[in-house]
Design a protein around this motif. Structure first.
Motif: not given
Length: 428
Positions: A60-61, A64, A68
């Motif tokens: 999930t990071e 993300s 970004q």
């Protein structure tokens, strides 16, 4: 630009230079027989409660961070790849513009930026306040090794050199050294330390390493260096090991000229590479690459600009997946032999993620513009830029960096007492 041979053979006679990116005070084909097996690294006897800050982000990071990056402009991406020096002890217009306009990814402070404890903390807080409008926090970095390479103001009890600690051959003391360095830096707002030095002091005529090294044996440097890394991590301080592939056998100061080391890959693997390979096995967060020419590995480019040494050996053979940072590209080893803009492009193509530009707003702008031009004309792909930004943002995320949290000038009583107590153990 081709290297001028006369410069390579000359040993510069010079006065004392105030110690830059790799320790200056800031006023100045691959051998295919190279073994790829990582040597066994000594296991330092250190506390095991240091947090593992180097774990890869969860899916999930990763998603993300990828999202970004997809929303970042090319200018913002290039900015993240620049770590710059500033002038003076207060913020000037050039520093403000590098942060606000070019959105540089990090700042490095030198002795000339630090007057006293109050001033240093105020400067760091102001840097973060300017950057808080940007979505990505700054690396706030420093060369804080101990010994002669120390940036902390006089309010701090001094920390002795790596050699002094190395002479004890006690990994617990090296762990505590990292812990104390981390404490003094986190207390004052830093989040990245260009330490430990993993160079092996194998040349008595070396003008730049000397007592900055833990010793003259690979085993001792490895043991003590890994322990210091764990100590720094225990205080949430990002360690940057240096100076890959090894600065210990040079007889020229790379701040002034380009050192030449005539060693093969096999020879380096038997000594210089051992501490770095152990740190890589320990998933060290960042590696600084030196400005040294190794003609038997790459006859044309120093390590910091070499695709052989960074791309094929460090990232390929050694499997390093973390952040690669150049030593200061404004040092004599580079600017006396190469065009700065071309060098910046070469080091990115070689595999570097962060370019250290320690001196000069004009140098930062030149590098920024050259990288942007090189992406626009296809010399560097934007996908290659994205790879570096992914690694940079992952590291910042892993350490939960934030510019919203400023710090007051700390009370150093407890820290200084602990440094004194530790020094008694080191010096007895």
């Amino acid at each position: 630009m081709k290297i001028r041979k006369a410069h390579l053979l000359a040993l510069l006679l010079c006065g004392t230079l105030t110690l830059s990116g790799c320790g200056d005070n800031g006023n100045a084909q691959a051998n295919t027989s190279s073994p790829t097996q990582q040597p066994p690294s000594p296991k330092p006897s250190v506390p095991t409660n240091a947090p593992d800050s180097t774990e890869s982000p969860r899916p999930t990071e990763e998603n993300s961070i990828a999202a970004q990056i997809a929303n970042m402009t090319l200018d913002e991406k290039i900015g993240q790849m620049l770590l710059v020096g500033i002038e003076g002890t207060t913020l000037d217009e050039s520093a403000r513009r590098m942060i606000s306009e070019d959105k540089v990814g990090g700042i490095i402070l030198y002795a000339d930026n630090i007057s006293n404890l109050q001033g240093m903390v105020k400067l760091i807080n102001n840097l973060k306040k300017i950057n808080v409008e940007n979505s990505i926090p700054l690396f706030v970095s420093v060369d804080q090794e101990g010994g002669k390479v120390s940036r902390m103001p006089k309010e701090f009890v001094s920390i002795p050199s790596n050699k002094k600690v190395g002479d004890t051959n006690n990994a617990k003391l090296a762990y505590t050294m990292g812990e104390l360095l981390g404490r003094e830096l986190t207390l004052t707002g830093f989040n990245m330390d260009f330490a430990p030095v993993l160079d092996i002091n194998s040349n008595s005529q070396n003008p730049i390493i000397g007592d900055r090294s833990f010793g003259s044996s690979a085993s001792r440097v490895t043991k003590m260096g890994l322990a210091e890394i764990k100590g720094l991590r225990s205080e949430k301080m990002i360690p940057v090991v240096k100076h890959y592939p090894g600065h210990g056998d040079t007889s020229v100061d790379s701040h002034l000229e380009l050192p030449v080391v005539n060693k093969t890959a096999r020879q380096l693997a038997e000594l210089e590479w051992i501490p770095f390979q152990a740190a890589i096995k320990d998933k060290v967060e960042a590696v600084m690459v030196a400005h040294i020419l190794f003609p038997k590995l790459d006859p044309d480019k120093p390590a910091s600009l070499s695709k052989v040494i960074i791309g094929e050996q460090l990232r390929g053979d050694m499997g390093y997946e973390g952040v690669v940072i150049t030593d200061d590209l404004t040092m004599g080893a580079i600017v006396k032999h190469f065009n700065l803009g071309t060098a910046a492009v070469d080091t990115i193509k070689a595999g570097s993620d962060i370019l250290l530009i320690a001196h000069g707003y004009d140098n930062e702008k030149l590098v920024f513009n050259k990288i942007k031009q090189s992406v626009k004309n296809g010399t560097i792909s934007e996908a290659r830029i994205n790879e570096s930004v992914q690694r940079i943002l992952t590291l910042k995320s892993n350490y939960h960096l934030s510019d919203k949290e400023t710090v007051p000038a700390p009370d150093l009583t407890a820290l200084n007492q602990d440094i004194r107590a530790w020094r008694q153990q080191v010096e007895k």
